[in-house]
Write a protein that holds these residues in place. Structure first.
Motif, PDB file in Angstrom:
ATOM      1  N   GLU A 181      -0.822  -2.713   9.724  1.00 43.87           N
ATOM      2  CA  GLU A 181      -0.308  -3.840   8.932  1.00 43.87           C
ATOM      3  C   GLU A 181       1.192  -3.684   8.701  1.00 43.87           C
ATOM      4  O   GLU A 181       1.954  -4.638   8.831  1.00 43.87           O
ATOM      5  CB  GLU A 181      -1.021  -3.917   7.575  1.00 43.87           C
ATOM      6  CG  GLU A 181      -2.428  -4.484   7.652  1.00 43.87           C
ATOM      7  CD  GLU A 181      -3.191  -4.327   6.339  1.00 43.87           C
ATOM      8  OE1 GLU A 181      -4.326  -4.781   6.286  1.00 43.87           O
ATOM      9  OE2 GLU A 181      -2.644  -3.727   5.381  1.00 43.87           O
ATOM     10  N   TYR A 182       1.611  -2.481   8.368  1.00 44.84           N
ATOM     11  CA  TYR A 182       3.027  -2.242   8.087  1.00 44.84           C
ATOM     12  C   TYR A 182       3.900  -2.526   9.305  1.00 44.84           C
ATOM     13  O   TYR A 182       4.970  -3.094   9.187  1.00 44.84           O
ATOM     14  CB  TYR A 182       3.256  -0.797   7.628  1.00 44.84           C
ATOM     15  CG  TYR A 182       3.087  -0.602   6.147  1.00 44.84           C
ATOM     16  CD1 TYR A 182       1.816  -0.500   5.594  1.00 44.84           C
ATOM     17  CD2 TYR A 182       4.183  -0.529   5.301  1.00 44.84           C
ATOM     18  CE1 TYR A 182       1.645  -0.324   4.249  1.00 44.84           C
ATOM     19  CE2 TYR A 182       4.010  -0.354   3.938  1.00 44.84           C
ATOM     20  CZ  TYR A 182       2.752  -0.249   3.420  1.00 44.84           C
ATOM     21  OH  TYR A 182       2.597  -0.078   2.067  1.00 44.84           O
ATOM     22  N   ILE A 183       3.449  -2.102  10.475  1.00 47.79           N
ATOM     23  CA  ILE A 183       4.296  -2.300  11.656  1.00 47.79           C
ATOM     24  C   ILE A 183       4.046  -3.673  12.282  1.00 47.79           C
ATOM     25  O   ILE A 183       4.626  -4.014  13.303  1.00 47.79           O
ATOM     26  CB  ILE A 183       4.122  -1.181  12.707  1.00 47.79           C
ATOM     27  CG1 ILE A 183       2.667  -1.100  13.185  1.00 47.79           C
ATOM     28  CG2 ILE A 183       4.572   0.171  12.164  1.00 47.79           C
ATOM     29  CD1 ILE A 183       2.477  -0.146  14.362  1.00 47.79           C
ATOM     30  N   GLU A 184       3.194  -4.455  11.635  1.00 43.03           N
ATOM     31  CA  GLU A 184       2.970  -5.852  12.000  1.00 43.03           C
ATOM     32  C   GLU A 184       2.506  -6.053  13.435  1.00 43.03           C
ATOM     33  O   GLU A 184       2.934  -6.976  14.112  1.00 43.03           O
ATOM     34  CB  GLU A 184       4.237  -6.680  11.707  1.00 43.03           C
ATOM     35  CG  GLU A 184       4.492  -6.743  10.217  1.00 43.03           C
ATOM     36  CD  GLU A 184       5.796  -7.404   9.837  1.00 43.03           C
ATOM     37  OE1 GLU A 184       6.635  -7.612  10.716  1.00 43.03           O
ATOM     38  OE2 GLU A 184       5.951  -7.696   8.637  1.00 43.03           O
ATOM     39  N   VAL A 185       1.611  -5.158  13.903  1.00 47.14           N
ATOM     40  CA  VAL A 185       1.045  -5.380  15.226  1.00 47.14           C
ATOM     41  C   VAL A 185      -0.276  -6.131  15.146  1.00 47.14           C
ATOM     42  O   VAL A 185      -0.717  -6.739  16.112  1.00 47.14           O
ATOM     43  CB  VAL A 185       0.861  -4.067  16.029  1.00 47.14           C
ATOM     44  CG1 VAL A 185       2.199  -3.403  16.284  1.00 47.14           C
ATOM     45  CG2 VAL A 185      -0.096  -3.116  15.342  1.00 47.14           C
ATOM     46  N   SER A 320       1.752   5.501  -6.522  1.00 48.07           N
ATOM     47  CA  SER A 320       2.498   5.101  -5.322  1.00 48.07           C
ATOM     48  C   SER A 320       1.568   5.066  -4.118  1.00 48.07           C
ATOM     49  O   SER A 320       1.649   4.175  -3.280  1.00 48.07           O
ATOM     50  CB  SER A 320       3.640   6.070  -5.043  1.00 48.07           C
ATOM     51  OG  SER A 320       4.427   6.220  -6.193  1.00 48.07           O
ATOM     52  N   ASN A 321       0.669   6.039  -4.065  1.00 50.09           N
ATOM     53  CA  ASN A 321      -0.322   6.086  -2.990  1.00 50.09           C
ATOM     54  C   ASN A 321      -1.203   4.855  -2.994  1.00 50.09           C
ATOM     55  O   ASN A 321      -1.424   4.218  -1.968  1.00 50.09           O
ATOM     56  CB  ASN A 321      -1.225   7.304  -3.186  1.00 50.09           C
ATOM     57  CG  ASN A 321      -1.071   8.292  -2.066  1.00 50.09           C
ATOM     58  OD1 ASN A 321      -0.683   7.918  -0.953  1.00 50.09           O
ATOM     59  ND2 ASN A 321      -1.355   9.533  -2.346  1.00 50.09           N
ATOM     60  N   LEU A 322      -1.712   4.539  -4.186  1.00 54.59           N
ATOM     61  CA  LEU A 322      -2.628   3.398  -4.307  1.00 54.59           C
ATOM     62  C   LEU A 322      -1.923   2.094  -3.954  1.00 54.59           C
ATOM     63  O   LEU A 322      -2.465   1.254  -3.241  1.00 54.59           O
ATOM     64  CB  LEU A 322      -3.179   3.311  -5.739  1.00 54.59           C
ATOM     65  CG  LEU A 322      -4.164   4.419  -6.127  1.00 54.59           C
ATOM     66  CD1 LEU A 322      -4.419   4.410  -7.629  1.00 54.59           C
ATOM     67  CD2 LEU A 322      -5.478   4.243  -5.358  1.00 54.59           C
ATOM     68  N   LEU A 323      -0.686   1.945  -4.443  1.00 52.03           N
ATOM     69  CA  LEU A 323       0.026   0.685  -4.201  1.00 52.03           C
ATOM     70  C   LEU A 323       0.363   0.499  -2.731  1.00 52.03           C
ATOM     71  O   LEU A 323       0.299  -0.607  -2.200  1.00 52.03           O
ATOM     72  CB  LEU A 323       1.318   0.635  -5.026  1.00 52.03           C
ATOM     73  CG  LEU A 323       1.156   0.339  -6.517  1.00 52.03           C
ATOM     74  CD1 LEU A 323       2.483   0.518  -7.225  1.00 52.03           C
ATOM     75  CD2 LEU A 323       0.632  -1.074  -6.748  1.00 52.03           C
ATOM     76  N   ASN A 331       3.343  -5.359  -0.959  1.00 50.28           N
ATOM     77  CA  ASN A 331       4.258  -6.509  -0.922  1.00 50.28           C
ATOM     78  C   ASN A 331       4.154  -7.334  -2.195  1.00 50.28           C
ATOM     79  O   ASN A 331       5.154  -7.798  -2.737  1.00 50.28           O
ATOM     80  CB  ASN A 331       3.941  -7.412   0.273  1.00 50.28           C
ATOM     81  CG  ASN A 331       4.491  -6.840   1.567  1.00 50.28           C
ATOM     82  OD1 ASN A 331       5.199  -5.834   1.560  1.00 50.28           O
ATOM     83  ND2 ASN A 331       4.156  -7.473   2.663  1.00 50.28           N
ATOM     84  N   MET A 332       2.926  -7.492  -2.658  1.00 54.17           N
ATOM     85  CA  MET A 332       2.724  -8.268  -3.875  1.00 54.17           C
ATOM     86  C   MET A 332       3.415  -7.568  -5.040  1.00 54.17           C
ATOM     87  O   MET A 332       4.070  -8.193  -5.862  1.00 54.17           O
ATOM     88  CB  MET A 332       1.237  -8.401  -4.146  1.00 54.17           C
ATOM     89  CG  MET A 332       0.939  -9.263  -5.339  1.00 54.17           C
ATOM     90  SD  MET A 332      -0.753  -9.841  -5.247  1.00 54.17           S
ATOM     91  CE  MET A 332      -0.556 -11.586  -5.245  1.00 54.17           C
ATOM     92  N   PHE A 333       3.279  -6.241  -5.082  1.00 61.17           N
ATOM     93  CA  PHE A 333       3.937  -5.445  -6.111  1.00 61.17           C
ATOM     94  C   PHE A 333       5.450  -5.672  -6.076  1.00 61.17           C
ATOM     95  O   PHE A 333       6.087  -5.945  -7.082  1.00 61.17           O
ATOM     96  CB  PHE A 333       3.598  -3.966  -5.906  1.00 61.17           C
ATOM     97  CG  PHE A 333       4.456  -3.019  -6.687  1.00 61.17           C
ATOM     98  CD1 PHE A 333       4.364  -2.972  -8.064  1.00 61.17           C
ATOM     99  CD2 PHE A 333       5.362  -2.188  -6.042  1.00 61.17           C
ATOM    100  CE1 PHE A 333       5.158  -2.112  -8.798  1.00 61.17           C
ATOM    101  CE2 PHE A 333       6.168  -1.325  -6.769  1.00 61.17           C
ATOM    102  CZ  PHE A 333       6.067  -1.294  -8.149  1.00 61.17           C
ATOM    103  N   GLU A 334       6.031  -5.591  -4.867  1.00 59.78           N
ATOM    104  CA  GLU A 334       7.486  -5.719  -4.761  1.00 59.78           C
ATOM    105  C   GLU A 334       7.957  -7.131  -5.117  1.00 59.78           C
ATOM    106  O   GLU A 334       8.933  -7.299  -5.836  1.00 59.78           O
ATOM    107  CB  GLU A 334       7.952  -5.335  -3.351  1.00 59.78           C
ATOM    108  CG  GLU A 334       7.652  -3.873  -3.070  1.00 59.78           C
ATOM    109  CD  GLU A 334       8.412  -3.299  -1.879  1.00 59.78           C
ATOM    110  OE1 GLU A 334       9.238  -4.009  -1.276  1.00 59.78           O
ATOM    111  OE2 GLU A 334       8.171  -2.115  -1.572  1.00 59.78           O
ATOM    112  N   GLU A 335       7.245  -8.133  -4.612  1.00 62.72           N
ATOM    113  CA  GLU A 335       7.674  -9.513  -4.880  1.00 62.72           C
ATOM    114  C   GLU A 335       7.552  -9.849  -6.366  1.00 62.72           C
ATOM    115  O   GLU A 335       8.473 -10.410  -6.960  1.00 62.72           O
ATOM    116  CB  GLU A 335       6.820 -10.505  -4.082  1.00 62.72           C
ATOM    117  CG  GLU A 335       7.297 -10.686  -2.664  1.00 62.72           C
ATOM    118  CD  GLU A 335       6.295 -11.497  -1.850  1.00 62.72           C
ATOM    119  OE1 GLU A 335       5.841 -12.556  -2.344  1.00 62.72           O
ATOM    120  OE2 GLU A 335       5.946 -11.054  -0.742  1.00 62.72           O
TER     121      GLU A 335
END
Ligand code: ADP
Ligand code: ZN
Ligand code: MG
Length: 480
Positions: A181-185, A320-323, A331-335
Motif C-alpha cells: 500500500e505504501y509503495i502504491e503498487v 507509532s507501530n499501530l498507526l 494517512n487519515m492520522f496525518e490529514e
C-alpha cells in the motif's frame, strides 16, 4: 504426545493485483467490477492470433515491490507459459514466470509471538496475469465466464517456510500488505480479492530437522479466516499423525461457515504445468540505472514513517507501530492532524474508539466510511467544549453508520454540550437534593462522593453536561 510437542510451519504465496491503469498484455482497463466481459479485447479473450505486449508499468511495480522487500532484482528475466485447463482461462495457459522471476532472495521484518523482531524470507516475486471469474448458479445452475479480470496484472510473492504460528502469519500478511500500500503498487483490497493468499501448512515434532508434508489452502482473503484455517489445519494434521496416519500433500478448501477444511484435489506435485518461455514475448532486460532510478524514488515505507512519528511527534513506539501498520490509517492520522492541529487527540481517537469499532465490525482501516475532515471536525468540537468526550463517542459511532459533518450530527441529535452555568447549576441542585447520602458522605470527608454525583448528573443530562463544570460546581455547592 500433545499439541505442545509439535511445531507449525507455514509458507505463504500472496497474489496482489497491481494498480496499473491497464492490463498486463493489452490496453483494457484493470478497474474492478463493470458489466461482465466489457473490459476485454481479443488479447485477453484469447482470440487466435492475438499477440500480447508486456505493459512496462507492471515490471516497474514488481521491481518496486522487490526493492521494498529487500530482494535482489534480476536484470535478465522472461515470461513463461504455465499450461493448465480451467474455464476461466481461455488460452489454456497462464503467462507467468518460471525459473527467472524478476525478484528473489528478499525478506521482511515482522514481530513474532513475543513481540520480538523476526525476518521472514521471501523466496521470489514474479509477475503474472490473473484469470477470469466464473459466476456460478445464476442461470439454471450453470456457470458464466466473466473475463474482465483476465489479464489483470499480479505479483506473486512467495515466502520461505519461515512462519511458525497463525499470529506470525497474520503479522507477515499485514506487514506485506502495508508495504504494498505504501509503495502504491496495489490497493490491496482484500474484499475485492486484490490481496489474497495461498496458505501452506505443515507440522513437525519440535526439534525435528525435516519439514512435514504440507497441505495448501488457496485464495484466502480475510485475516480472520486465515488464522482460523491455520489453527484448524494444524490440529487436524497433528491428530492424523498422533493416530498413526500420514499427511497427504493436497489442496484443501477452507469453509468459513463450518470452520473446517475439505479436500479439493490431491497430489499437487503430480500436476505438470509444462512450463516453457512464451514465444510471443521478448525477454525482459533491465539496466542498472533503471533499477537505481526506481530505488531512489521509492515512497516512504512504514518503518521510516514509524520512526518519524516517534522522533518528530513524540508518539510511543507502540502507537507509532499501530498507526503506520495501515497506510490508510496513517494517512487519515496525518490529514486529520493537519486540519485540526492536535495530533495527540487524533491518535487517541484512532487507536481507541475507532480501532475498537473496526474490530467489532471485523473491517479493515481502508473501509472506514468517514473522511479525515470529518474526524478533524469532531476533534475541534471536543477542543472547543461543544461536545464532551462521552458525546464524541456517540458521534464516532454515528460517523460509522451515517458519515457526515459532525456539526450536523450533533445538531440533528441535540447532542450539544450543556456549558451554560445556569443550566448546570439547576442540574447540580437537583442531583444534590436527590442524593442526601452522598452529600453526607462528602461532608464526612469522602471526596469520592463528588464523582458519583457527577456521574448522576451526566446520566440525568444524557451525557450532555460539561463534566469539568459539573465537578467544579458540585464542590462549590457542597462546601457552602
Ligand atoms: P507451489 O506453486 O507448488 O505451491 P511454491 O514453491 O510456489 O510451490 O510454493 C510453495 C510454498 O509452500 C512456499 O511459500 C513455501 O514456503 C511453502 N512450503 C514449502 N514447503 C513447506 C512445508 N513443508 N510446510 C509449510 N510450507 C511449506
Ligand atoms: Zn484486453
Ligand atoms: Mg502453491
Amino acid at each position: 504426545m500433545s499439541r505442545e510437542d509439535y511445531e507449525i510451519v507455514i509458507g505463504l504465496e500472496v497474489h496482489a493485483e497491481l494498480s496499473t491503469k491497464t492490463k498486463i498484455f493489452c490496453s483494457c482497463p484493470t478497474e474492478f467490477g463493470g458489466k461482465p466481459n466489457t473490459h476485454t479485447c481479443p488479447v485477453c479473450m484469447a482470440m487466435p492470433g492475438a499477440l500480447p505486449v508486456l505493459n512496462e508499468k507492471v515490471v516497474e511495480y514488481a521491481v518496486k515491490a522487490g526493492l521494498a522487500t529487500n530482494c535482489e532484482i534480476e536484470k535478465n528475466s522472461k515470461n513463461d507459459r504455465k499450461n493448465y485447463f480451467y474455464p476461466d482461462l481461455p488460452k489454456s495457459y497462464q503467462i507467468s514466470q518460471f525459473d527467472m522471476p524478476l525478484c528473489k532472495n528478499g525478506y521482511i521484518e515482522i514481530e513474532d509471538e513475543n513481540g520480538e523482531k523476526k525476518k521472514i524470507g521471501i523466496t521470489r516475486i514474479h509477475i503474472e496475469e490473473d484469470a477470469g471469474k466464473l459466476n456460478h448458479n445464476e442461470f439454471g445452475g450453470g456457470s458464466l465466464v466473466d473475463l474482465n479480470r483476465a489479464g489483470v496484472p499480479l505479483i506473486e510473492t512467495v515466502s520461505e517456510p519461515d512462519i511458525r504460528s497463525s499470529k506470525e502469519a497474520e503479522n507477515y500478511l499485514r506487514k506485506l500488505k502495508s508495504i504494498y500500500e505504501y509503495i502504491e503498487v496495489s490497493d490491496c483490497k482484500m474484499q475485492e480479492g486484490s490481496f489474497r493468499a495461498d496458505v501452506n501448512v505443515s507440522v513437525r515434532k519440535k526439534g525435528a530437522s525435516e519439514f512435514g508434508t504440507r497441505t495448501e489452502m488457496k485464495n484466502m482473503s480475510s485475516f480472520r479466516s486465515i488464522v482460523r484455517a491455520i489453527e484448524y489445519e494444524a490440529d487436524r494434521q497433528i491428530d492424523v499423525i498422533e493416530d498413526g496416519g500420514k499427511i497427504e500433500q493436497e489442496t484443501l478448501r477452507w469453509d468459513d461457515v463450518s470452520g473446517r477444511t475439505f479436500s479439493m484435489r490431491d497430489k499437487e506435485d503430480a500436476q505438470d504445468y509444462r512450463y516453457f518461455p512464451d514465444p510471443d514475448l521478448v525477454a525482459i532486460k533491465l539496466s542498472e540505472e533503471y533499477i537505481e532510478n526506481i530505488k531512489n524514488n521509492l515512497p516512504e515505507l512504514p518503518e521510516s514513517r514509524k520512526v518519524r512519528y516517534m522522533s518528530e511527534l513524540g508518539l510511543s513506539e507502540k502507537d507509532s507501530n499501530l498507526l503506520t501498520a495501515s497506510k490508510h490509517l496513517s494517512n487519515m492520522f496525518e490529514e486529520a492532524s493537519k486540519i485540526c492541529g492536535n495530533h495527540k487527540l487524533v491518535a487517541n481517537w484512532l487507536l481507541s474508539d475507532i480501532s475498537r469499532i473496526l474490530n467489532e465490525k471485523e473491517i479493515e482501516a481502508d473501509q472506514i466510511p468517514f473522511t479525515a475532515e470529518q474526524l478533524a471536525k469532531m476533534i475541534t468540537l471536543i477542543e472547543k467544549g461543544t461536545i464532551s468526550s462521552a458525546i464524541a463517542k456517540k458521534v464516532v459511532e454515528e460517523l460509522f453508520e451515517n458519515p457526515k459533518d459532525p456539526e450536523e450530527i450533533i445538531k440533528e441529535k441535540g447532542w450539544i454540550q450543556i456549558s451554560d452555568e445556569g443550566a448546570i447549576k439547576e442540574v447540580v441542585q437537583k442531583i444534590i437534593e436527590a442524593n442526601p447520602q452522598s452529600v453526607a458522605d462528602f461532608k464526612a470527608g469522602k471526596d469520592k462522593a463528588v464523582g458519583f454525583l457527577v456521574g448522576q448528573a451526566m446520566k440525568e443530562t444524557k451525557g450532555k453536561a460539561n463534566p469539568q463544570m459539573l465537578n467544579k460546581m458540585f464542590i462549590e455547592e457542597l462546601k457552602k
